[in-house]
Write an enzyme that holds these catalytic residues in place. Structure first.
Site, short mmCIF file in Angstrom:
data_model
loop_
_atom_site.label_atom_id
_atom_site.label_comp_id
_atom_site.label_asym_id
_atom_site.label_seq_id
_atom_site.Cartn_x
_atom_site.Cartn_y
_atom_site.Cartn_z
N LYS A 1 0.83 -1.20 0.00
CA LYS A 1 0.00 0.00 0.00
C LYS A 1 0.87 1.26 0.00
CE LYS A 1 -2.58 -1.31 3.65
NZ LYS A 1 -2.10 -2.67 3.91
N ASP B 1 -1.01 6.23 6.84
CA ASP B 1 -1.08 4.79 7.06
C ASP B 1 -1.99 4.52 8.26
OD1 ASP B 1 -0.51 2.21 6.51
OD2 ASP B 1 1.59 2.29 7.07
N ARG C 1 6.25 -8.50 1.36
CA ARG C 1 7.15 -8.11 2.44
C ARG C 1 7.76 -9.35 3.12
NH1 ARG C 1 4.53 -4.41 6.84
NH2 ARG C 1 4.51 -2.94 5.12
#
Ligand code: ADE
Length: 343
Positions: free
Chosen positions: A66, A115, A224
């Site tokens: 994101k 975030d 990730r």
């Protein structure tokens, strides 16, 4: 990208030096094809009209890119990028961030990335509404008392890109102000292989195709995690092997890291056993205390993948495991109430 603000205590999972290797253009971004296609259209349309990109909400589990997509959007638009973390941000800080937008290289249309936007507190959210709609802030100048006076501060257009793991926790008025909403999904194994190979090339790590495939298979659909495993496996390859990430080396290293054949780790297994040990159902808080983890971490990090692979379900009686989960763990499923009634 002109600026990078990271709140105290906030650490990106990727080590700082790795930011430079994140994709910077949509064409370099692997996977999430529909989202990339849509973003390409919205960015091009905004550019043609010489308008800022519409406010954008990115929804999806952690580690799927994101932040990277928000940085790419700013880069493609050719505007500044500022980052803030929803949980830490207070009214005063947000006021100062907003009034400082567009003061770098770009005159307008900067991207403000927040975030965990579902964690912005209500009072701070109230600043965002007029800011998002009309690009102004009402602030009070002076120390209170007779000298204090309200001032309307205009700061130029901007794009708010909000990221959230939990769209349901956003308040209605905030969610409604996002013109673009995009939902990221877990990556396919093929996409993760490409991401591992891309990183391997950038970091000059020699990875055999089957080694990359093994990392991808165990990376829970999450870039990730795949990247982190690649870095750890490289340590094993450099110290125990000849520096090449082969299939055998990747498999042995991941086994040693406690990651099983489908990517579950020790915490996943403890979560599942905490349910089994309580007869097949457990509440989130019970699981959290049984495994000594924060309930939110379990909900945001562990459960989405267990649900996605069809191992865990949320029921009115609590979290429960599916038959596949019992098969995977080699445990007998509990007797269901239905079968008790039947026999
Ligand atoms: N790094 C992290 N996510 C990525 C992606 N989707 N494509 C390329 N590199 C990435």
């Amino acid at each position: 990208m002109s600026e990078r603000l990271t709140a105290p205590g906030e650490q990106d999972d990727d080590e700082p030096t790795h930011h430079t290797f994140r994709p910077r253009r949509l064409d370099e971004f692997i996977g999430q094809k529909e989202i990339c296609d849509q973003m390409r259209v919205f960015i091009q349309a905004a550019q043609q009209r010489e308008e800022p990109l519409d406010h954008t909400l990115l929804v999806g589990p952690k580690g799927l890119g994101k932040t990277t997509l928000a940085e790419i959007a700013a880069n493609e638009m050719g505007v500044g990028f500022t980052r803030a973390i929803g949980s830490n941000i207070e009214r005063l800080e947000l006021t100062s961030i907003l009034s400082g937008l567009n003061q770098g290289g770009s005159q307008s249309g900067s991207v403000l990335f927040i975030d965990e936007i579902h964690r912005v507190n209500q009072r701070t959210q109230e600043i965002l509404y007029p800011a998002m709609e009309d690009y102004f802030l009402d602030v009070v100048i002076g120390q209170g008392g007779p000298g204090a006076r309200p001032v309307r501060l205009a700061f130029g257009s901007f794009t708010l890109i909000g990221a959230t793991t939990r769209e349901g926790l956003l308040t209605g008025p905030l969610r409604d102000r996002f013109g673009i909403r995009l939902r990221l999904d877990f990556y396919s194994k093929e996409e993760l292989v490409q991401i591992v190979q891309r990183d391997a090339a950038l970091f000059q790590i020699r990875v055999e195709e089957k080694g990359a495939a093994e990392i991808a298979k165990r990376a829970r659909g999450t870039p990730r995690i795949a990247k982190r495993y690649l870095r750890r496996i490289r340590d094993f390859a450099d110290t125990l092997g000849d520096g090449i990430v082969t299939y055998d080396l990747a498999r042995d290293a991941l086994d040693r890291l406690g990651v099983d054949s489908i990517g579950l780790d020790e915490t996943d297994r403890r979560i599942m056993y905490s349910i089994i040990e309580r007869g097949g159902y457990a509440s989130l808080n019970t699981i959290a205390s049984a495994v000594s983890e924060d309930a939110r971490t379990i909900e945001d990090v562990y459960e989405p993948f267990l649900i996605q692979i069809g191992f865990l379900s949320k029921t009115p009686r609590g979290r429960s495991l599916t038959p596949q989960a019992y098969v995977h763990l080699g445990e007998p499923p509990p007797e269901s109430p239905e079968s008790n009634q039947l026999f």
